[in-house]
Motif scaffolding. Structure first.
Motif, PDB file in Angstrom:
ATOM      1  N   ARG A  31      42.599  38.198  54.056  1.00  0.00           N
ATOM      2  CA  ARG A  31      43.625  38.775  53.180  1.00  0.00           C
ATOM      3  C   ARG A  31      44.150  37.750  52.177  1.00  0.00           C
ATOM      4  NH1 ARG A  31      46.389  37.957  57.964  1.00  0.00           N
ATOM      5  NH2 ARG A  31      48.127  36.521  57.739  1.00  0.00           N
ATOM      6  N   ASP A  32      44.056  36.472  52.515  1.00  0.00           N
ATOM      7  CA  ASP A  32      44.506  35.423  51.608  1.00  0.00           C
ATOM      8  C   ASP A  32      43.467  35.077  50.553  1.00  0.00           C
ATOM      9  OD1 ASP A  32      46.897  35.199  53.055  1.00  0.00           O
ATOM     10  OD2 ASP A  32      46.005  33.742  54.437  1.00  0.00           O
ATOM     11  N   LYS A  33      42.256  35.614  50.698  1.00  0.00           N
ATOM     12  CA  LYS A  33      41.174  35.301  49.771  1.00  0.00           C
ATOM     13  C   LYS A  33      40.905  36.418  48.771  1.00  0.00           C
ATOM     14  CE  LYS A  33      38.757  32.453  53.142  1.00  0.00           C
ATOM     15  NZ  LYS A  33      37.517  32.271  53.883  1.00  0.00           N
ATOM     16  N   ILE A  34      41.550  37.563  48.938  1.00  0.00           N
ATOM     17  CA  ILE A  34      41.287  38.718  48.067  1.00  0.00           C
ATOM     18  C   ILE A  34      42.490  38.980  47.178  1.00  0.00           C
ATOM     19  CG2 ILE A  34      40.896  41.217  48.022  1.00  0.00           C
ATOM     20  CD1 ILE A  34      39.203  40.892  50.498  1.00  0.00           C
ATOM     21  N   ILE A  35      42.215  39.233  45.905  1.00  0.00           N
ATOM     22  CA  ILE A  35      43.267  39.617  44.966  1.00  0.00           C
ATOM     23  C   ILE A  35      42.977  41.024  44.462  1.00  0.00           C
ATOM     24  CG2 ILE A  35      43.843  37.262  44.263  1.00  0.00           C
ATOM     25  CD1 ILE A  35      42.170  37.719  41.725  1.00  0.00           C
TER      26      ILE A  35
ATOM     27  N   ASN B 259      36.734  45.873  31.487  1.00  0.00           N
ATOM     28  CA  ASN B 259      36.026  44.618  31.742  1.00  0.00           C
ATOM     29  C   ASN B 259      35.490  44.507  33.167  1.00  0.00           C
ATOM     30  OD1 ASN B 259      36.595  43.817  29.126  1.00  0.00           O
ATOM     31  ND2 ASN B 259      38.422  42.690  29.723  1.00  0.00           N
ATOM     32  N   ASP B 260      35.920  45.379  34.062  1.00  0.00           N
ATOM     33  CA  ASP B 260      35.489  45.319  35.459  1.00  0.00           C
ATOM     34  C   ASP B 260      34.205  46.088  35.733  1.00  0.00           C
ATOM     35  OD1 ASP B 260      37.648  43.740  36.462  1.00  0.00           O
ATOM     36  OD2 ASP B 260      38.934  45.496  36.217  1.00  0.00           O
ATOM     37  N   ILE B 261      33.656  46.752  34.738  1.00  0.00           N
ATOM     38  CA  ILE B 261      32.497  47.626  34.963  1.00  0.00           C
ATOM     39  C   ILE B 261      31.303  46.854  35.531  1.00  0.00           C
ATOM     40  CG2 ILE B 261      31.576  47.540  32.604  1.00  0.00           C
ATOM     41  CD1 ILE B 261      31.768  50.688  34.812  1.00  0.00           C
TER      42      ILE B 261
ATOM     43  N   PHE C  56      29.362  47.490  39.059  1.00  0.00           N
ATOM     44  CA  PHE C  56      27.915  47.739  39.152  1.00  0.00           C
ATOM     45  C   PHE C  56      27.272  46.926  40.272  1.00  0.00           C
ATOM     46  CE2 PHE C  56      27.565  48.966  34.396  1.00  0.00           C
ATOM     47  CZ  PHE C  56      27.737  50.303  34.702  1.00  0.00           C
ATOM     48  N   THR C  57      27.832  45.745  40.595  1.00  0.00           N
ATOM     49  CA  THR C  57      27.258  44.930  41.669  1.00  0.00           C
ATOM     50  C   THR C  57      27.515  45.545  43.045  1.00  0.00           C
ATOM     51  OG1 THR C  57      29.191  43.497  41.898  1.00  0.00           O
ATOM     52  CG2 THR C  57      27.487  42.797  40.337  1.00  0.00           C
ATOM     53  N   CYS C  58      28.547  46.366  43.157  1.00  0.00           N
ATOM     54  CA  CYS C  58      28.914  46.979  44.443  1.00  0.00           C
ATOM     55  C   CYS C  58      28.470  48.430  44.575  1.00  0.00           C
ATOM     56  CB  CYS C  58      30.423  46.942  44.626  1.00  0.00           C
ATOM     57  SG  CYS C  58      31.149  45.309  44.688  1.00  0.00           S
ATOM     58  N   TYR C  59      28.354  49.107  43.462  1.00  0.00           N
ATOM     59  CA  TYR C  59      28.097  50.550  43.472  1.00  0.00           C
ATOM     60  C   TYR C  59      26.980  50.897  42.496  1.00  0.00           C
ATOM     61  CZ  TYR C  59      32.718  50.281  45.561  1.00  0.00           C
ATOM     62  OH  TYR C  59      33.763  49.938  46.358  1.00  0.00           O
TER      63      TYR C  59
ATOM     64  N   LYS D  16      39.290  35.650  45.465  1.00  0.00           N
ATOM     65  CA  LYS D  16      40.227  34.875  44.652  1.00  0.00           C
ATOM     66  C   LYS D  16      39.570  33.747  43.860  1.00  0.00           C
ATOM     67  CE  LYS D  16      44.380  34.147  46.217  1.00  0.00           C
ATOM     68  NZ  LYS D  16      45.523  33.621  46.994  1.00  0.00           N
ATOM     69  N   ASP D  17      38.797  32.893  44.504  1.00  0.00           N
ATOM     70  CA  ASP D  17      38.255  31.715  43.819  1.00  0.00           C
ATOM     71  C   ASP D  17      37.099  32.040  42.888  1.00  0.00           C
ATOM     72  OD1 ASP D  17      40.123  30.107  45.071  1.00  0.00           O
ATOM     73  OD2 ASP D  17      38.808  29.741  46.785  1.00  0.00           O
ATOM     74  N   ALA D  18      36.224  32.953  43.292  1.00  0.00           N
ATOM     75  CA  ALA D  18      35.026  33.256  42.508  1.00  0.00           C
ATOM     76  C   ALA D  18      35.225  34.433  41.564  1.00  0.00           C
ATOM     77  CB  ALA D  18      33.857  33.553  43.443  1.00  0.00           C
ATOM     78  N   LEU D  19      36.243  35.258  41.817  1.00  0.00           N
ATOM     79  CA  LEU D  19      36.504  36.491  41.066  1.00  0.00           C
ATOM     80  C   LEU D  19      35.343  37.479  41.141  1.00  0.00           C
ATOM     81  CD1 LEU D  19      38.468  35.188  37.941  1.00  0.00           C
ATOM     82  CD2 LEU D  19      39.370  36.175  40.055  1.00  0.00           C
ATOM     83  N   ASP D  20      34.564  37.420  42.227  1.00  0.00           N
ATOM     84  CA  ASP D  20      33.494  38.390  42.459  1.00  0.00           C
ATOM     85  C   ASP D  20      34.110  39.691  42.959  1.00  0.00           C
ATOM     86  OD1 ASP D  20      31.517  36.556  41.811  1.00  0.00           O
ATOM     87  OD2 ASP D  20      31.317  35.866  43.887  1.00  0.00           O
TER      88      ASP D  20
END
Length: 78
Positions: free
Chosen positions: A4-8, A15-17, A21-24, A53-57
């Motif tokens: 939970r501390d690693k996800i934002i 811009n999130d499209i 696409f990487t997940c769906y 959080k760190d990679a913004l993946d």
């Protein structure tokens, strides 16, 4: 560090499209974005993209839906 501390969470935008696409599939990602726009216009909810959080993946999304401003409540879908 807990997961939970690693996800934002950030409100989904155009811009999130690519991250979606990487997940769906292309169809699912397009639908998520389209639904997000519609919900925002109708003021019925909002979708948030979940990112590491760190990679913004992008790792997914959640939805606050059935927003009721009178009672200040919403339901969460994930």
């Amino acid at each position: 560090m807990a997961l939970r501390d690693k996800i934002i969470l950030e409100e989904i935008c155009d811009n999130d499209i690519n991250g979606l696409f990487t997940c769906y599939s292309n169809h699912e990602a397009t639908d998520i974005l389209r639904e997000s726009i519609k919900m925002k216009e109708e003021k019925t909810g909002v979708k948030y993209v979940a990112k590491i959080k760190d990679a913004l993946d992008t790792v997914g999304f959640i939805t606050l839906k059935r927003y009721n401003s009178t009672h200040s409540r919403a339901e969460i879908d994930f």
